[in-house]
Design an enzyme around this catalytic site. Sequence first.
Site, mmCIF file in Angstrom:
data_model
loop_
_atom_site.group_PDB
_atom_site.id
_atom_site.type_symbol
_atom_site.label_atom_id
_atom_site.label_comp_id
_atom_site.label_asym_id
_atom_site.label_seq_id
_atom_site.Cartn_x
_atom_site.Cartn_y
_atom_site.Cartn_z
ATOM 1 N N THR A 77 0.850 -1.274 -0.082
ATOM 2 C CA THR A 77 -0.106 0.025 -0.080
ATOM 3 C C THR A 77 0.879 1.268 0.046
ATOM 4 O O THR A 77 1.929 1.082 0.569
ATOM 5 C CB THR A 77 -0.927 0.061 1.332
ATOM 6 O OG1 THR A 77 -0.252 0.418 2.226
ATOM 7 C CG2 THR A 77 -1.595 -1.271 1.592
ATOM 8 N N SER B 155 7.157 -0.588 15.273
ATOM 9 C CA SER B 155 7.208 0.254 16.259
ATOM 10 C C SER B 155 8.621 0.956 16.256
ATOM 11 O O SER B 155 8.951 1.418 15.374
ATOM 12 C CB SER B 155 6.831 -0.295 17.546
ATOM 13 O OG SER B 155 6.807 0.595 18.656
ATOM 14 N N ASN C 37 3.595 -0.766 8.700
ATOM 15 C CA ASN C 37 4.601 0.118 8.493
ATOM 16 C C ASN C 37 4.356 1.460 8.287
ATOM 17 O O ASN C 37 5.510 2.373 8.621
ATOM 18 C CB ASN C 37 5.597 -0.492 7.295
ATOM 19 C CG ASN C 37 6.851 0.422 6.955
ATOM 20 O OD1 ASN C 37 7.835 0.456 7.830
ATOM 21 N ND2 ASN C 37 6.746 0.970 5.981
ATOM 22 N N TYR D 109 5.795 11.566 19.283
ATOM 23 C CA TYR D 109 6.375 10.097 18.443
ATOM 24 C C TYR D 109 6.276 9.046 19.301
ATOM 25 O O TYR D 109 5.889 8.167 19.215
ATOM 26 C CB TYR D 109 7.441 10.509 17.722
ATOM 27 C CG TYR D 109 8.071 9.231 16.815
ATOM 28 C CD1 TYR D 109 7.646 8.883 15.538
ATOM 29 C CD2 TYR D 109 9.074 8.415 17.339
ATOM 30 C CE1 TYR D 109 7.720 7.719 14.841
ATOM 31 C CE2 TYR D 109 9.391 7.193 16.839
ATOM 32 C CZ TYR D 109 9.007 7.024 15.426
ATOM 33 O OH TYR D 109 9.350 5.882 14.869
ATOM 34 N N ASP E 294 -4.697 5.382 2.431
ATOM 35 C CA ASP E 294 -4.620 6.316 3.613
ATOM 36 C C ASP E 294 -4.851 5.475 4.753
ATOM 37 O O ASP E 294 -6.176 5.559 5.088
ATOM 38 C CB ASP E 294 -5.501 7.815 3.420
ATOM 39 C CG ASP E 294 -4.998 8.818 4.526
ATOM 40 O OD1 ASP E 294 -4.331 8.280 5.358
ATOM 41 O OD2 ASP E 294 -5.645 9.761 4.500
ATOM 42 N N LYS F 288 4.324 5.414 19.706
ATOM 43 C CA LYS F 288 5.164 4.014 19.812
ATOM 44 C C LYS F 288 4.974 3.307 21.036
ATOM 45 O O LYS F 288 4.580 2.147 21.257
ATOM 46 C CB LYS F 288 6.370 4.386 19.357
ATOM 47 C CG LYS F 288 6.896 4.634 18.062
ATOM 48 C CD LYS F 288 6.115 3.908 16.939
ATOM 49 C CE LYS F 288 6.390 4.384 15.589
ATOM 50 N NZ LYS F 288 5.604 3.508 14.433
ATOM 51 N N THR G 89 16.772 6.397 6.821
ATOM 52 C CA THR G 89 15.544 6.605 5.978
ATOM 53 C C THR G 89 15.216 7.968 5.676
ATOM 54 O O THR G 89 15.656 8.758 6.491
ATOM 55 C CB THR G 89 14.501 5.590 6.196
ATOM 56 O OG1 THR G 89 13.923 6.018 7.570
ATOM 57 C CG2 THR G 89 15.109 4.064 6.700
#
Length: 272
Positions: free
Chosen positions: A32, A134, A83, A148, A56, A152, A183
Amino acid sequence: MSKIIFITGASRGFGKLWAKALLERGDKVAATARNVNDLNDLTEQYGENILPVELDVNDREACFTAINQAHSYFGQIDVVINNAGFGLFGAIEETTEKQARNQMETNFFGLLWITQAALPIMRAQKSGHIIQVSSFLGLVTLPVLGIYNASKYAVNGLSETLASEVKDFGIKVSLIEPNGFSTDWSGASAFQTEPNEVYAPIKKAFAEGATPDSWGKPVSTTKAVLALIDAENPPLHFLLGKVAYPGVKQVYSERLAEFEAWKEVSAEAHGH
């Protein structure tokens, strides 16, 4: 034997890297992305073995539709990898309501909706593996990432509970908990709060605390993630990177020592 994997957030970063590795070894993948054009290179290379799905994850109904679409196309779903997510950088005081809600909507609620959608299918199969991406920041915290961190921690609490609820149905649950990797998470995919200068020294110290060696190489995670997917008895908590373990060990050791120091006062509070 090849597996059928459903993975969110596959347009870039870990998601795309892992989707490609799975396809390369012969697995079938429902991938996705908010923009399915970001998956064109994979669809051109792997044809009917990949099902690109525009999604979404903030849209609960769309999450159920996507899971059911993948199930109809492939006939089963062996593994779900939640993810999709992003990083919000800034002090807690700086964070707007919209920023906080957006962070929780994607990182926590999006993951919840996909999980809920997959469970009836996996229960009917009497098998399945739900993998939640996570962070080691669901076990410890860093400044300037408060919301954030909270998202998590919520993912970890949800997933630990889920594991105890679904194990008798043959469903396994794992939390992938990476330390920092190079990333787009801290770059193009990240969001920033409007800075308040009183927090500048904390942000400066945070930035200076990271060395080039602190950031793992994303491509190096592939072997470990494939091993997790293939494990007969996968772990609930799975740390990624060499920074995560010593950081978590230190914090948990300090936490246990603090509990120990206050245990008599804590016990007296029970009342009998």
